[in-house]
Design a protein around this motif. Sequence first.
Motif, PDB file in Angstrom:
ATOM      1  N   SER A 138     -19.771  10.060  13.806  1.00  0.00           N
ATOM      2  CA  SER A 138     -19.652  10.012  12.347  1.00  0.00           C
ATOM      3  C   SER A 138     -20.973  10.379  11.684  1.00  0.00           C
ATOM      4  O   SER A 138     -21.010  11.132  10.706  1.00  0.00           O
ATOM      5  CB  SER A 138     -19.226   8.612  11.903  1.00  0.00           C
ATOM      6  OG  SER A 138     -18.028   8.228  12.517  1.00  0.00           O
ATOM      7  N   ASP A 139     -22.069   9.849  12.224  1.00  0.00           N
ATOM      8  CA  ASP A 139     -23.379  10.106  11.647  1.00  0.00           C
ATOM      9  C   ASP A 139     -23.757  11.573  11.766  1.00  0.00           C
ATOM     10  O   ASP A 139     -24.288  12.176  10.818  1.00  0.00           O
ATOM     11  CB  ASP A 139     -24.426   9.235  12.351  1.00  0.00           C
ATOM     12  CG  ASP A 139     -25.753   9.229  11.608  1.00  0.00           C
ATOM     13  OD1 ASP A 139     -25.744   9.507  10.391  1.00  0.00           O
ATOM     14  OD2 ASP A 139     -26.784   8.962  12.230  1.00  0.00           O
ATOM     15  N   VAL A 140     -23.495  12.178  12.925  1.00  0.00           N
ATOM     16  CA  VAL A 140     -23.812  13.599  13.118  1.00  0.00           C
ATOM     17  C   VAL A 140     -23.005  14.458  12.155  1.00  0.00           C
ATOM     18  O   VAL A 140     -23.542  15.402  11.548  1.00  0.00           O
ATOM     19  CB  VAL A 140     -23.527  14.018  14.579  1.00  0.00           C
ATOM     20  CG1 VAL A 140     -23.606  15.526  14.723  1.00  0.00           C
ATOM     21  CG2 VAL A 140     -24.527  13.351  15.523  1.00  0.00           C
ATOM     22  N   PHE A 141     -21.719  14.116  11.970  1.00  0.00           N
ATOM     23  CA  PHE A 141     -20.884  14.891  11.063  1.00  0.00           C
ATOM     24  C   PHE A 141     -21.395  14.773   9.626  1.00  0.00           C
ATOM     25  O   PHE A 141     -21.465  15.769   8.895  1.00  0.00           O
ATOM     26  CB  PHE A 141     -19.427  14.416  11.145  1.00  0.00           C
ATOM     27  CG  PHE A 141     -18.483  15.244  10.329  1.00  0.00           C
ATOM     28  CD1 PHE A 141     -18.134  16.520  10.739  1.00  0.00           C
ATOM     29  CD2 PHE A 141     -17.954  14.765   9.150  1.00  0.00           C
ATOM     30  CE1 PHE A 141     -17.268  17.294   9.988  1.00  0.00           C
ATOM     31  CE2 PHE A 141     -17.093  15.523   8.397  1.00  0.00           C
ATOM     32  CZ  PHE A 141     -16.745  16.794   8.817  1.00  0.00           C
ATOM     33  N   MET A 142     -21.759  13.579   9.212  1.00  0.00           N
ATOM     34  CA  MET A 142     -22.315  13.391   7.868  1.00  0.00           C
ATOM     35  C   MET A 142     -23.622  14.153   7.708  1.00  0.00           C
ATOM     36  O   MET A 142     -23.905  14.733   6.655  1.00  0.00           O
ATOM     37  CB  MET A 142     -22.564  11.903   7.614  1.00  0.00           C
ATOM     38  CG  MET A 142     -21.327  11.142   7.229  1.00  0.00           C
ATOM     39  SD  MET A 142     -20.738  11.619   5.592  1.00  0.00           S
ATOM     40  CE  MET A 142     -19.808  10.173   5.173  1.00  0.00           C
ATOM     41  N   LEU A 143     -24.435  14.145   8.752  1.00  0.00           N
ATOM     42  CA  LEU A 143     -25.713  14.846   8.703  1.00  0.00           C
ATOM     43  C   LEU A 143     -25.497  16.341   8.544  1.00  0.00           C
ATOM     44  O   LEU A 143     -26.220  17.016   7.787  1.00  0.00           O
ATOM     45  CB  LEU A 143     -26.507  14.559   9.975  1.00  0.00           C
ATOM     46  CG  LEU A 143     -27.971  15.007   9.994  1.00  0.00           C
ATOM     47  CD1 LEU A 143     -28.747  14.343   8.878  1.00  0.00           C
ATOM     48  CD2 LEU A 143     -28.606  14.694  11.333  1.00  0.00           C
ATOM     49  N   LEU A 144     -24.489  16.880   9.235  1.00  0.00           N
ATOM     50  CA  LEU A 144     -24.182  18.302   9.093  1.00  0.00           C
ATOM     51  C   LEU A 144     -23.726  18.630   7.675  1.00  0.00           C
ATOM     52  O   LEU A 144     -24.075  19.681   7.126  1.00  0.00           O
ATOM     53  CB  LEU A 144     -23.099  18.698  10.104  1.00  0.00           C
ATOM     54  CG  LEU A 144     -23.517  18.682  11.575  1.00  0.00           C
ATOM     55  CD1 LEU A 144     -22.315  18.982  12.462  1.00  0.00           C
ATOM     56  CD2 LEU A 144     -24.630  19.687  11.834  1.00  0.00           C
TER      57      LEU A 144
END
Length: 287
Positions: A138-144
Amino acid sequence: MKARYTGRRKRYKVKLWSTRDIINGVILLGGPVVLMILGLISENVLFSRFAFSIAFSFPAPIARHLYGEKNDGKDLYSVLIYIYAVCIWLFCFLPWKKVTYLISLSYSVACGAYLIYKVREFKTKNDESLNFWLLLISDVFMLLISMVFSVTTEINALGIILAVVGGAAITFAIVYFALRKAEMGLWKNVGYSVLIFVLAAMFCLSSAEKINWALDFSKPAEYSTRIREKEKHTGKNTRYLFTAYIDGKLVEFEVGADSYDKYAEGAGITVNVHRGALGMTYYTLKD
């Protein structure tokens, strides 16, 4: 007399997925793909937004519900995962890019800090491990999401200071919570620390540029000029650039694909020159 081996051979048991796991896996992986395809081919904008929001939001909390231990949602892992699902829905309907960016950045920072703090514990419990990976995805997707666009910004001393200080703080946190007791040699620790610092500083510099844009509500100055040169840089992300004289200096700034196709070299344009919340000047095309 030659001794005979009388022990029994150890049998290895292979644990196969249950029917329930297969069905859940098909739903969690296949469902979002189908929804995204429907959203892409649909000509109904509202349906497309619903399809994408559901595709991006429901897998993580559903997986958490199916496989996580029932603890009444009191752990912070669960709270952050469900916040992620809500944020994805907001992104589909909020018309303000600045608000969307600030939400995605805030979520990424909060998740990142929590994951760094918990990284040494997540392997000890099955439920914690599952939650850790769900939250990391979830965090990686938000960061992208927070990094998909760029703003043509003139970096000043404050931006560099924020990048260095932020990079050092992130590096210290990762080294303290994740690498401090790892069984690695001195040079490996130094190498990892340098790599982490470079990546963290780049992230902080990019964040400073976008915060400078997201928190800037001042009225921009307008300059009428002509396009001196057009450039298109292809790669992972295609960039469209105009070069023009603005206030006596030659400036290269990014524009959208539509604007790039709309204007030819030598065409007259109007450029907005923004002061920026952190004092870093940035440029946008008034189209």
